[in-house]
Design a protein around this motif. Structure first.
Motif, PDB file in Angstrom:
ATOM      1  N   ARG A  26      50.349 -51.496 -12.719  1.00 38.22           N
ATOM      2  CA  ARG A  26      48.973 -51.811 -13.116  1.00 38.22           C
ATOM      3  C   ARG A  26      48.320 -52.771 -12.117  1.00 38.22           C
ATOM      4  NH1 ARG A  26      43.986 -50.893 -14.551  1.00 38.22           N
ATOM      5  NH2 ARG A  26      42.959 -52.695 -15.502  1.00 38.22           N
ATOM      6  N   LEU A  27      49.050 -53.803 -11.717  1.00 38.34           N
ATOM      7  CA  LEU A  27      48.492 -54.816 -10.830  1.00 38.34           C
ATOM      8  C   LEU A  27      48.371 -54.361  -9.384  1.00 38.34           C
ATOM      9  CD1 LEU A  27      50.296 -57.851 -12.452  1.00 38.34           C
ATOM     10  CD2 LEU A  27      47.820 -57.440 -12.470  1.00 38.34           C
ATOM     11  N   SER A  28      48.919 -53.205  -9.079  1.00 39.73           N
ATOM     12  CA  SER A  28      48.676 -52.606  -7.760  1.00 39.73           C
ATOM     13  C   SER A  28      47.295 -51.954  -7.719  1.00 39.73           C
ATOM     14  CB  SER A  28      49.755 -51.567  -7.443  1.00 39.73           C
ATOM     15  OG  SER A  28      49.615 -50.419  -8.258  1.00 39.73           O
ATOM     16  N   GLU A  29      46.689 -51.787  -8.907  1.00 39.46           N
ATOM     17  CA  GLU A  29      45.383 -51.146  -9.015  1.00 39.46           C
ATOM     18  C   GLU A  29      44.248 -52.145  -9.222  1.00 39.46           C
ATOM     19  OE1 GLU A  29      45.982 -48.707 -12.396  1.00 39.46           O
ATOM     20  OE2 GLU A  29      47.203 -47.211 -11.346  1.00 39.46           O
ATOM     21  N   SER A  30      44.546 -53.296  -9.796  1.00 39.23           N
ATOM     22  CA  SER A  30      43.513 -54.294 -10.064  1.00 39.23           C
ATOM     23  C   SER A  30      44.121 -55.689  -9.962  1.00 39.23           C
ATOM     24  CB  SER A  30      42.896 -54.094 -11.454  1.00 39.23           C
ATOM     25  OG  SER A  30      43.870 -54.260 -12.458  1.00 39.23           O
ATOM     26  N   LYS A  31      43.284 -56.673  -9.665  1.00 41.83           N
ATOM     27  CA  LYS A  31      43.775 -58.031  -9.451  1.00 41.83           C
ATOM     28  C   LYS A  31      44.346 -58.626 -10.723  1.00 41.83           C
ATOM     29  CE  LYS A  31      42.402 -62.559  -7.638  1.00 41.83           C
ATOM     30  NZ  LYS A  31      41.315 -63.361  -7.036  1.00 41.83           N
ATOM     31  N   GLY A  86      41.335 -55.948 -15.422  1.00 34.03           N
ATOM     32  CA  GLY A  86      40.348 -55.490 -14.440  1.00 34.03           C
ATOM     33  C   GLY A  86      40.270 -56.436 -13.258  1.00 34.03           C
ATOM     34  N   ASP A  87      39.086 -56.610 -12.728  1.00 36.03           N
ATOM     35  CA  ASP A  87      38.911 -57.421 -11.523  1.00 36.03           C
ATOM     36  C   ASP A  87      38.681 -58.894 -11.796  1.00 36.03           C
ATOM     37  OD1 ASP A  87      39.225 -55.227  -9.861  1.00 36.03           O
ATOM     38  OD2 ASP A  87      37.114 -54.674 -10.032  1.00 36.03           O
ATOM     39  N   ASP A  90      30.852 -55.192 -21.663  1.00 36.03           N
ATOM     40  CA  ASP A  90      30.770 -53.747 -21.453  1.00 36.03           C
ATOM     41  C   ASP A  90      31.857 -53.081 -22.302  1.00 36.03           C
ATOM     42  OD1 ASP A  90      32.055 -51.299 -19.841  1.00 36.03           O
ATOM     43  OD2 ASP A  90      29.904 -51.408 -19.399  1.00 36.03           O
ATOM     44  N   PRO A  91      31.507 -52.135 -23.178  1.00 32.53           N
ATOM     45  CA  PRO A  91      32.498 -51.582 -24.110  1.00 32.53           C
ATOM     46  C   PRO A  91      33.690 -50.909 -23.442  1.00 32.53           C
ATOM     47  CG  PRO A  91      30.433 -50.332 -24.182  1.00 32.53           C
ATOM     48  CD  PRO A  91      30.166 -51.572 -23.410  1.00 32.53           C
ATOM     49  N   LYS A  92      33.467 -50.245 -22.311  1.00 28.73           N
ATOM     50  CA  LYS A  92      34.582 -49.577 -21.632  1.00 28.73           C
ATOM     51  C   LYS A  92      35.524 -50.597 -21.002  1.00 28.73           C
ATOM     52  CE  LYS A  92      32.196 -45.212 -20.720  1.00 28.73           C
ATOM     53  NZ  LYS A  92      31.726 -44.252 -19.674  1.00 28.73           N
ATOM     54  N   LYS A  93      34.951 -51.605 -20.348  1.00 27.39           N
ATOM     55  CA  LYS A  93      35.779 -52.631 -19.725  1.00 27.39           C
ATOM     56  C   LYS A  93      36.475 -53.479 -20.790  1.00 27.39           C
ATOM     57  CE  LYS A  93      33.125 -52.901 -15.435  1.00 27.39           C
ATOM     58  NZ  LYS A  93      32.274 -53.756 -14.560  1.00 27.39           N
ATOM     59  N   ALA A  94      35.760 -53.735 -21.898  1.00 27.44           N
ATOM     60  CA  ALA A  94      36.359 -54.488 -23.001  1.00 27.44           C
ATOM     61  C   ALA A  94      37.537 -53.726 -23.596  1.00 27.44           C
ATOM     62  CB  ALA A  94      35.311 -54.766 -24.075  1.00 27.44           C
ATOM     63  N   ALA A  95      37.442 -52.412 -23.629  1.00 31.63           N
ATOM     64  CA  ALA A  95      38.525 -51.600 -24.176  1.00 31.63           C
ATOM     65  C   ALA A  95      39.773 -51.697 -23.302  1.00 31.63           C
ATOM     66  CB  ALA A  95      38.072 -50.149 -24.296  1.00 31.63           C
TER      67      ALA A  95
END
Length: 214
Positions: A151-156, A160-161, A89-94
Protein backbone atom coordinates in the motif's frame (compact mmCIF):
# COMPACT_ATOMS: atom_id res chain seq x y z
CA UNK A 1 -15.38 24.07 29.89
CA UNK A 2 -12.05 22.33 29.30
CA UNK A 3 -11.82 19.02 27.52
CA UNK A 4 -11.05 16.22 29.97
CA UNK A 5 -9.26 12.98 29.15
CA UNK A 6 -9.29 10.17 31.70
CA UNK A 7 -6.41 7.85 30.91
CA UNK A 8 -3.09 6.25 31.75
CA UNK A 9 0.41 5.92 30.35
CA UNK A 10 -0.23 2.17 30.18
CA UNK A 11 -2.99 2.71 27.63
CA UNK A 12 -2.47 2.74 23.87
CA UNK A 13 -5.98 4.16 23.54
CA UNK A 14 -5.12 7.10 25.79
CA UNK A 15 -2.20 7.96 23.55
CA UNK A 16 -4.42 7.87 20.45
CA UNK A 17 -6.61 10.57 22.00
CA UNK A 18 -3.66 12.66 23.19
CA UNK A 19 -2.05 12.50 19.75
CA UNK A 20 -5.27 13.65 18.12
CA UNK A 21 -5.60 16.58 20.53
CA UNK A 22 -1.96 17.51 19.94
CA UNK A 23 -2.42 17.40 16.16
CA UNK A 24 -5.43 19.68 16.53
CA UNK A 25 -3.55 21.97 18.97
CA UNK A 26 -6.38 21.74 21.51
CA UNK A 27 -5.91 22.34 25.23
CA UNK A 28 -7.16 19.66 27.59
CA UNK A 29 -6.98 18.40 31.15
CA UNK A 30 -5.45 14.95 31.59
CA UNK A 31 -6.83 13.06 34.58
CA UNK A 32 -4.76 10.00 35.43
CA UNK A 33 -6.65 6.78 36.17
CA UNK A 34 -4.68 4.41 38.38
CA UNK A 35 -5.06 1.00 36.79
CA UNK A 36 -3.02 -0.85 39.41
CA UNK A 37 -5.57 0.04 42.09
CA UNK A 38 -8.48 -0.87 39.83
CA UNK A 39 -9.73 2.69 39.61
CA UNK A 40 -11.05 2.07 36.09
CA UNK A 41 -13.57 -0.35 37.61
CA UNK A 42 -14.81 2.06 40.26
CA UNK A 43 -18.29 3.62 39.99
CA UNK A 44 -17.05 7.08 39.02
CA UNK A 45 -15.19 5.58 36.04
CA UNK A 46 -17.91 3.09 35.11
CA UNK A 47 -20.19 6.11 34.80
CA UNK A 48 -17.83 7.37 32.08
CA UNK A 49 -17.05 4.02 30.45
CA UNK A 50 -19.45 1.21 31.36
CA UNK A 51 -16.93 -1.39 30.14
CA UNK A 52 -14.48 -0.35 32.84
CA UNK A 53 -11.77 0.64 30.37
CA UNK A 54 -9.88 3.77 29.42
CA UNK A 55 -9.75 6.32 28.00
CA UNK A 56 -12.89 8.29 28.75
CA UNK A 57 -13.49 11.75 27.36
CA UNK A 58 -15.57 14.80 28.18
CA UNK A 59 -16.10 17.91 26.09
CA UNK A 60 -18.80 20.00 27.72
CA UNK A 61 -21.97 17.95 27.67
CA UNK A 62 -20.63 15.21 25.40
CA UNK A 63 -19.12 12.18 27.10
CA UNK A 64 -17.43 9.49 25.02
CA UNK A 65 -15.38 6.33 25.33
CA UNK A 66 -13.45 4.18 22.81
CA UNK A 67 -10.33 5.98 21.61
CA UNK A 68 -10.98 5.73 17.88
CA UNK A 69 -14.49 7.16 18.24
CA UNK A 70 -13.14 9.96 20.45
CA UNK A 71 -10.49 10.84 17.85
CA UNK A 72 -13.10 10.93 15.09
CA UNK A 73 -15.28 13.24 17.18
CA UNK A 74 -12.35 15.60 17.84
CA UNK A 75 -11.43 15.62 14.15
CA UNK A 76 -14.95 16.57 13.11
CA UNK A 77 -15.87 18.92 15.96
CA UNK A 78 -12.62 20.86 15.58
CA UNK A 79 -12.13 20.48 11.85
CA UNK A 80 -10.84 24.06 11.46
CA UNK A 81 -8.12 23.69 14.10
CA UNK A 82 -4.64 22.27 13.64
CA UNK A 83 -4.03 19.36 11.31
CA UNK A 84 -6.87 18.16 9.10
CA UNK A 85 -7.18 14.48 10.02
CA UNK A 86 -10.26 13.51 8.03
CA UNK A 87 -11.08 14.03 4.37
CA UNK A 88 -14.36 15.64 3.39
CA UNK A 89 -14.31 14.13 -0.10
CA UNK A 90 -16.48 10.98 0.20
CA UNK A 91 -14.25 8.81 -1.98
CA UNK A 92 -11.05 9.82 -0.22
CA UNK A 93 -12.78 9.53 3.16
CA UNK A 94 -13.81 5.99 2.25
CA UNK A 95 -10.19 5.02 1.55
CA UNK A 96 -9.11 6.47 4.88
CA UNK A 97 -11.91 4.52 6.57
CA UNK A 98 -10.66 1.28 5.03
CA UNK A 99 -7.24 1.75 6.60
CA UNK A 100 -8.72 2.79 9.93
CA UNK A 101 -10.57 -0.50 9.88
CA UNK A 102 -7.39 -2.31 8.89
CA UNK A 103 -5.66 -0.84 11.94
CA UNK A 104 -8.43 -1.99 14.27
CA UNK A 105 -8.99 -5.44 12.81
CA UNK A 106 -5.61 -6.42 11.36
CA UNK A 107 -2.74 -4.40 12.82
CA UNK A 108 -4.07 -4.13 16.37
CA UNK A 109 -4.82 -7.86 16.53
CA UNK A 110 -1.32 -8.64 15.30
CA UNK A 111 0.40 -6.35 17.81
CA UNK A 112 -1.58 -6.37 21.07
CA UNK A 113 -0.01 -9.60 22.34
CA UNK A 114 3.43 -8.39 21.25
CA UNK A 115 2.91 -5.21 23.25
CA UNK A 116 2.08 -7.27 26.32
CA UNK A 117 4.90 -9.78 25.94
CA UNK A 118 7.67 -7.37 24.93
CA UNK A 119 6.73 -4.16 26.73
CA UNK A 120 4.21 -4.51 29.51
CA UNK A 121 5.58 -7.68 31.11
CA UNK A 122 9.03 -6.16 31.28
CA UNK A 123 7.85 -2.78 32.53
CA UNK A 124 5.28 -3.99 35.07
CA UNK A 125 6.81 -7.22 36.29
CA UNK A 126 10.42 -7.25 35.12
CA UNK A 127 9.70 -10.41 33.12
CA UNK A 128 10.78 -11.49 29.65
CA UNK A 129 8.19 -12.23 27.00
CA UNK A 130 7.11 -15.76 26.16
CA UNK A 131 9.19 -16.62 23.09
CA UNK A 132 6.59 -18.98 21.65
CA UNK A 133 3.91 -16.31 21.83
CA UNK A 134 6.24 -13.66 20.41
CA UNK A 135 7.23 -15.89 17.47
CA UNK A 136 3.61 -16.70 16.66
CA UNK A 137 2.48 -13.08 16.85
CA UNK A 138 5.47 -11.88 14.85
CA UNK A 139 4.32 -14.04 11.95
CA UNK A 140 0.95 -12.28 12.04
CA UNK A 141 2.65 -8.89 12.06
CA UNK A 142 4.82 -9.86 9.10
CA UNK A 143 1.72 -10.67 7.05
CA UNK A 144 0.10 -7.35 7.93
CA UNK A 145 3.21 -5.33 7.16
CA UNK A 146 3.61 -7.05 3.80
CA UNK A 147 0.20 -5.64 2.89
CA UNK A 148 1.20 -2.23 4.26
CA UNK A 149 4.43 -2.26 2.26
CA UNK A 150 2.45 -2.75 -0.95
CA UNK A 151 0.00 0.00 0.00
CA UNK A 152 2.74 2.46 0.97
CA UNK A 153 4.52 1.89 -2.33
CA UNK A 154 1.48 3.58 -3.89
CA UNK A 155 0.92 6.50 -1.50
CA UNK A 156 2.90 8.33 1.17
CA UNK A 157 0.36 7.55 3.88
CA UNK A 158 -2.09 4.71 4.36
CA UNK A 159 -5.15 6.82 3.62
CA UNK A 160 -3.64 8.72 0.71
CA UNK A 161 -1.21 11.57 0.19
CA UNK A 162 -1.81 13.32 3.52
CA UNK A 163 -1.49 12.25 7.15
CA UNK A 164 -4.84 11.21 8.62
CA UNK A 165 -6.44 9.28 11.44
CA UNK A 166 -5.59 6.12 9.51
CA UNK A 167 -1.94 6.79 10.30
CA UNK A 168 -2.44 8.34 13.72
CA UNK A 169 -4.27 5.27 15.05
CA UNK A 170 -1.14 3.19 14.42
CA UNK A 171 1.30 5.60 16.02
CA UNK A 172 1.20 4.65 19.74
CA UNK A 173 1.65 0.93 19.16
CA UNK A 174 4.45 1.52 16.67
CA UNK A 175 6.16 3.91 19.10
CA UNK A 176 6.34 1.23 21.77
CA UNK A 177 7.30 -1.61 19.42
CA UNK A 178 10.21 0.43 18.05
CA UNK A 179 11.90 -0.18 21.38
CA UNK A 180 11.69 -3.95 20.97
CA UNK A 181 13.04 -6.63 18.64
CA UNK A 182 10.03 -5.99 16.39
CA UNK A 183 11.77 -2.89 15.07
CA UNK A 184 13.56 -5.01 12.47
CA UNK A 185 10.22 -6.23 11.10
CA UNK A 186 9.34 -2.62 10.27
CA UNK A 187 12.86 -1.62 9.20
CA UNK A 188 13.25 -4.38 6.60
CA UNK A 189 10.34 -2.97 4.58
CA UNK A 190 11.54 0.29 3.00
CA UNK A 191 8.18 1.95 2.46
CA UNK A 192 6.91 0.93 5.90
CA UNK A 193 10.18 2.12 7.43
CA UNK A 194 9.90 5.55 5.75
CA UNK A 195 6.28 5.84 6.89
CA UNK A 196 7.21 4.96 10.47
CA UNK A 197 10.02 7.54 10.50
CA UNK A 198 7.61 10.16 9.18
CA UNK A 199 4.78 9.62 11.66
CA UNK A 200 7.07 9.27 14.68
CA UNK A 201 8.85 12.53 13.85
CA UNK A 202 5.67 14.60 13.78
CA UNK A 203 5.59 17.44 16.29
CA UNK A 204 2.47 16.03 17.95
CA UNK A 205 4.17 12.69 18.50
CA UNK A 206 7.28 14.30 19.96
CA UNK A 207 5.09 16.46 22.21
CA UNK A 208 2.92 13.61 23.48
CA UNK A 209 5.65 11.07 24.09
CA UNK A 210 7.83 13.74 25.62
CA UNK A 211 5.18 14.68 28.18
CA UNK A 212 4.86 12.76 31.44
CA UNK A 213 1.63 10.79 31.87
CA UNK A 214 1.68 9.60 35.48
Amino acid sequence: MAIKVYGSDFSIGTYRVLLCLAEKDIDFELITVHLASGEHKKPHMLARNPFGQIPAFEDGDIKLFESRAIAQYISRAYVDKGTCLINMDPKKAAVEAVWMEAEAHQFDRATTALMWELCMKRFLFGQSGDEDVVNAEEKKLVCVLDVYEARLSESKYLGGDSFSLADLFHTPMIKFLMGTQMKCVFDTRPHVSAWVADILSRLACVKVFGMPVY
